[in-house]
Every structure is written in structure tokens, then in C-alpha cells.
Motif scaffolding. Sequence first.
Motif, PDB file in Angstrom:
ATOM      1  N   PHE A  29       0.827  -1.204   0.000  1.00  0.00           N
ATOM      2  CA  PHE A  29       0.000   0.000   0.000  1.00  0.00           C
ATOM      3  C   PHE A  29       0.869   1.267   0.000  1.00  0.00           C
ATOM      4  O   PHE A  29       1.828   1.382   0.749  1.00  0.00           O
ATOM      5  N   GLU A  30       0.501   2.209  -0.883  1.00  0.00           N
ATOM      6  CA  GLU A  30       1.226   3.455  -1.060  1.00  0.00           C
ATOM      7  C   GLU A  30       0.477   4.627  -0.415  1.00  0.00           C
ATOM      8  O   GLU A  30      -0.699   4.491  -0.039  1.00  0.00           O
ATOM      9  N   VAL A  31       1.162   5.771  -0.316  1.00  0.00           N
ATOM     10  CA  VAL A  31       0.518   6.993   0.142  1.00  0.00           C
ATOM     11  C   VAL A  31      -0.637   7.324  -0.806  1.00  0.00           C
ATOM     12  O   VAL A  31      -0.489   7.280  -2.025  1.00  0.00           O
ATOM     13  N   GLY A  32      -1.785   7.626  -0.233  1.00  0.00           N
ATOM     14  CA  GLY A  32      -2.963   7.930  -1.026  1.00  0.00           C
ATOM     15  C   GLY A  32      -3.881   6.749  -1.258  1.00  0.00           C
ATOM     16  O   GLY A  32      -5.011   6.928  -1.726  1.00  0.00           O
ATOM     17  N   ASP A  33      -3.434   5.537  -0.918  1.00  0.00           N
ATOM     18  CA  ASP A  33      -4.266   4.347  -1.103  1.00  0.00           C
ATOM     19  C   ASP A  33      -5.335   4.253  -0.021  1.00  0.00           C
ATOM     20  O   ASP A  33      -5.117   4.661   1.124  1.00  0.00           O
ATOM     21  N   SER A  34      -6.473   3.699  -0.400  1.00  0.00           N
ATOM     22  CA  SER A  34      -7.542   3.400   0.550  1.00  0.00           C
ATOM     23  C   SER A  34      -7.710   1.886   0.644  1.00  0.00           C
ATOM     24  O   SER A  34      -7.569   1.173  -0.354  1.00  0.00           O
ATOM     25  N   ILE A  35      -8.004   1.403   1.848  1.00  0.00           N
ATOM     26  CA  ILE A  35      -8.199  -0.020   2.091  1.00  0.00           C
ATOM     27  C   ILE A  35      -9.687  -0.249   2.300  1.00  0.00           C
ATOM     28  O   ILE A  35     -10.281   0.301   3.237  1.00  0.00           O
ATOM     29  N   HIS A  36     -10.294  -1.023   1.425  1.00  0.00           N
ATOM     30  CA  HIS A  36     -11.734  -1.251   1.463  1.00  0.00           C
ATOM     31  C   HIS A  36     -12.038  -2.659   1.978  1.00  0.00           C
ATOM     32  O   HIS A  36     -11.148  -3.511   2.092  1.00  0.00           O
ATOM     33  N   ILE A  37     -13.301  -2.899   2.286  1.00  0.00           N
ATOM     34  CA  ILE A  37     -13.711  -4.219   2.764  1.00  0.00           C
ATOM     35  C   ILE A  37     -13.411  -5.292   1.724  1.00  0.00           C
ATOM     36  O   ILE A  37     -13.180  -6.451   2.071  1.00  0.00           O
ATOM     37  N   SER A  38     -13.360  -4.917   0.442  1.00  0.00           N
ATOM     38  CA  SER A  38     -13.055  -5.897  -0.607  1.00  0.00           C
ATOM     39  C   SER A  38     -11.624  -6.416  -0.522  1.00  0.00           C
ATOM     40  O   SER A  38     -11.292  -7.445  -1.118  1.00  0.00           O
ATOM     41  N   HIS A  39     -10.751  -5.708   0.206  1.00  0.00           N
ATOM     42  CA  HIS A  39      -9.378  -6.175   0.390  1.00  0.00           C
ATOM     43  C   HIS A  39      -9.278  -7.268   1.456  1.00  0.00           C
ATOM     44  O   HIS A  39      -8.218  -7.873   1.615  1.00  0.00           O
ATOM     45  N   THR A  83     -19.968 -12.740   6.194  1.00  0.00           N
ATOM     46  CA  THR A  83     -20.143 -11.654   5.229  1.00  0.00           C
ATOM     47  C   THR A  83     -20.241 -10.317   5.955  1.00  0.00           C
ATOM     48  O   THR A  83     -20.542 -10.269   7.151  1.00  0.00           O
ATOM     49  N   SER A  84     -20.004  -9.241   5.226  1.00  0.00           N
ATOM     50  CA  SER A  84     -20.188  -7.907   5.782  1.00  0.00           C
ATOM     51  C   SER A  84     -21.675  -7.612   5.884  1.00  0.00           C
ATOM     52  O   SER A  84     -22.466  -8.003   5.018  1.00  0.00           O
ATOM     53  N   SER A  85     -22.066  -6.894   6.923  1.00  0.00           N
ATOM     54  CA  SER A  85     -23.470  -6.507   7.065  1.00  0.00           C
ATOM     55  C   SER A  85     -23.823  -5.349   6.136  1.00  0.00           C
ATOM     56  O   SER A  85     -24.996  -5.062   5.915  1.00  0.00           O
ATOM     57  N   ILE A  86     -22.799  -4.666   5.607  1.00  0.00           N
ATOM     58  CA  ILE A  86     -23.013  -3.579   4.648  1.00  0.00           C
ATOM     59  C   ILE A  86     -22.766  -4.139   3.253  1.00  0.00           C
ATOM     60  O   ILE A  86     -21.647  -4.522   2.911  1.00  0.00           O
ATOM     61  N   THR A  87     -23.785  -4.204   2.443  1.00  0.00           N
ATOM     62  CA  THR A  87     -23.673  -4.852   1.133  1.00  0.00           C
ATOM     63  C   THR A  87     -23.842  -3.893  -0.034  1.00  0.00           C
ATOM     64  O   THR A  87     -23.657  -4.285  -1.184  1.00  0.00           O
ATOM     65  N   ASP A  88     -24.189  -2.640   0.229  1.00  0.00           N
ATOM     66  CA  ASP A  88     -24.483  -1.714  -0.869  1.00  0.00           C
ATOM     67  C   ASP A  88     -23.292  -0.874  -1.293  1.00  0.00           C
ATOM     68  O   ASP A  88     -23.388  -0.068  -2.220  1.00  0.00           O
ATOM     69  N   ARG A  89     -22.124  -1.040  -0.643  1.00  0.00           N
ATOM     70  CA  ARG A  89     -20.945  -0.267  -1.048  1.00  0.00           C
ATOM     71  C   ARG A  89     -19.679  -0.943  -0.530  1.00  0.00           C
ATOM     72  O   ARG A  89     -19.711  -1.694   0.452  1.00  0.00           O
ATOM     73  N   ASP A  90     -18.578  -0.646  -1.214  1.00  0.00           N
ATOM     74  CA  ASP A  90     -17.270  -1.151  -0.822  1.00  0.00           C
ATOM     75  C   ASP A  90     -16.637  -0.136   0.128  1.00  0.00           C
ATOM     76  O   ASP A  90     -15.819   0.689  -0.262  1.00  0.00           O
ATOM     77  N   PHE A  91     -17.024  -0.184   1.394  1.00  0.00           N
ATOM     78  CA  PHE A  91     -16.676   0.888   2.328  1.00  0.00           C
ATOM     79  C   PHE A  91     -15.197   0.863   2.710  1.00  0.00           C
ATOM     80  O   PHE A  91     -14.511  -0.165   2.623  1.00  0.00           O
ATOM     81  N   THR A  92     -14.721   2.023   3.137  1.00  0.00           N
ATOM     82  CA  THR A  92     -13.320   2.210   3.501  1.00  0.00           C
ATOM     83  C   THR A  92     -13.084   1.821   4.956  1.00  0.00           C
ATOM     84  O   THR A  92     -13.836   2.206   5.843  1.00  0.00           O
ATOM     85  N   THR A 150      -2.267   8.075   4.501  1.00  0.00           N
ATOM     86  CA  THR A 150      -2.224   9.506   4.201  1.00  0.00           C
ATOM     87  C   THR A 150      -0.786  10.013   4.245  1.00  0.00           C
ATOM     88  O   THR A 150       0.075   9.442   4.923  1.00  0.00           O
ATOM     89  N   ALA A 151      -0.549  11.101   3.511  1.00  0.00           N
ATOM     90  CA  ALA A 151       0.793  11.686   3.463  1.00  0.00           C
ATOM     91  C   ALA A 151       1.103  12.403   4.773  1.00  0.00           C
ATOM     92  O   ALA A 151       0.219  13.001   5.379  1.00  0.00           O
ATOM     93  N   PRO A 152       2.361  12.345   5.227  1.00  0.00           N
ATOM     94  CA  PRO A 152       2.732  13.132   6.410  1.00  0.00           C
ATOM     95  C   PRO A 152       2.688  14.615   6.078  1.00  0.00           C
ATOM     96  O   PRO A 152       2.740  15.015   4.907  1.00  0.00           O
ATOM     97  N   SER A 153       2.606  15.457   7.094  1.00  0.00           N
ATOM     98  CA  SER A 153       2.454  16.897   6.868  1.00  0.00           C
ATOM     99  C   SER A 153       3.628  17.474   6.084  1.00  0.00           C
ATOM    100  O   SER A 153       3.455  18.346   5.237  1.00  0.00           O
ATOM    101  N   GLY A 154       4.846  16.974   6.325  1.00  0.00           N
ATOM    102  CA  GLY A 154       6.016  17.470   5.600  1.00  0.00           C
ATOM    103  C   GLY A 154       5.925  17.173   4.121  1.00  0.00           C
ATOM    104  O   GLY A 154       6.244  18.005   3.278  1.00  0.00           O
ATOM    105  N   LEU A 155       5.460  15.958   3.795  1.00  0.00           N
ATOM    106  CA  LEU A 155       5.332  15.586   2.391  1.00  0.00           C
ATOM    107  C   LEU A 155       4.214  16.380   1.735  1.00  0.00           C
ATOM    108  O   LEU A 155       4.325  16.799   0.582  1.00  0.00           O
TER     109      LEU A 155
END
Length: 220
Positions: A153-163, A171-180, A185-190
Amino acid sequence: MSDITTLVAQPRDRAGKGVARATRREGRVPAVIYGGKEPPVLVALEMKDLARRAHGASFFTHLLELDVGGEKHRVLPRDVQFHPLKDHPIHVDFLRVSKDATIEVAVPVEFINQDAAPGLKRGGVLNIVRHEVELICPVEAIPDHITIDMTGFEVGDSIHISHVKLPPNVTSSITDRDFTIATVTAPSGLKSADAAADAAEAEASAAAAAAAAPPAPAKK
């Protein structure tokens, strides 16, 4: 899932604040068993048997068997109240469950191989959006936690339930979206460096466009 733990519980005759306070003075925690289309059962458990478990991460995903005067109740903890100062349990709700039941339960999330995430190695920050995920599980197969492998995983990547690779029949109880579940996130300096680079690039582009523009006609 861990083995079922058996705890001995004492029956309580009455409810009420006065009775509950008296129970706590005796070193026990008042509780109630409900559900399963049966009447609620008032019980009390020894504080020393319950306190350590109630603070554990897997308390709400661990089946218990309460022995109340020889009658066994298979239960799942659903709610626990803690003393605001002393932080020990003062009341517990237990849901009675059958062996073949399916239940919705909040399962903790565990992140592994963080040292194999290029974004984190560059100084990125793991921003956890959900520390727990609501899952629908067979009551006999509730996972203690779900695991997310951070490898790659890189800076800016999101990890979803599909991962997430969920156990069989879970199963997930939430079935209508691939939630995060989390983001890198990038550090403040970057972020500051990127913002400065973007500003410099925009300024250079504006200067180049101005240089390329045809000269304005001379005034007569």
C-alpha cells in the motif's frame, strides 16, 4: 474462534438499583440474560471472573456458557457498563444464542505487515476509519478479529472491505458499497513539499504561457 468459556453465575431474585448496589458490594456484577424467545434471567457473576475478560478486545466476539444453578445458557456479551472512575464492570447484558444461529457482531480489525507498506516506509500515516467491522457470522464461527495485510500500500491508497479475505460463511453486514476501513495519508512534511511543488509548477506554466502569447499590438 476460541473455545467456549464456562462461568458460574448466581441467580438474582429482583431487579432495581438498591439490589444492584448490594450485589456489587458483595463483589459480584449484576447481569441479565435475554433473547432466544425465553424470559430474561437475572444473574450475578463474580467480579474477578469477569473484569479481565470485559476489558479484552474479543469480549464481544467470544461465546460464553453461563452455569446458573446447573442450568446452562449459551450467550454472547452484547453490552457492558463500566464504573466511570474505577473502570470495572458494573452491569452486563448477555444475548442467549442457539447453536445454529447467525448473528451480526462487531469484529476488531488487525493490521499486519506495516513494514512492507511503501507508503508507511516513506513516512505515511495509517489512518484507521473503522477499528471494528460489522459482520454477519454463524454464532459458532465468529472470528476474534479480521486481518488486513498492508503489503504494497502506497501513500494515497484506501483499504476497502473488498481487500479483506473473510472466513467461510462470514459476510459484511453492509452490502451496498465497498466501504473504507483505512487510508494511507501523506505526512504533513510531504504534503507541504507537494503543495510547494504544485505551486512552482503552476507558476512555471503560467510564465511559459505568457511568454508564448503574441505581443499586444502597439498603440497609435
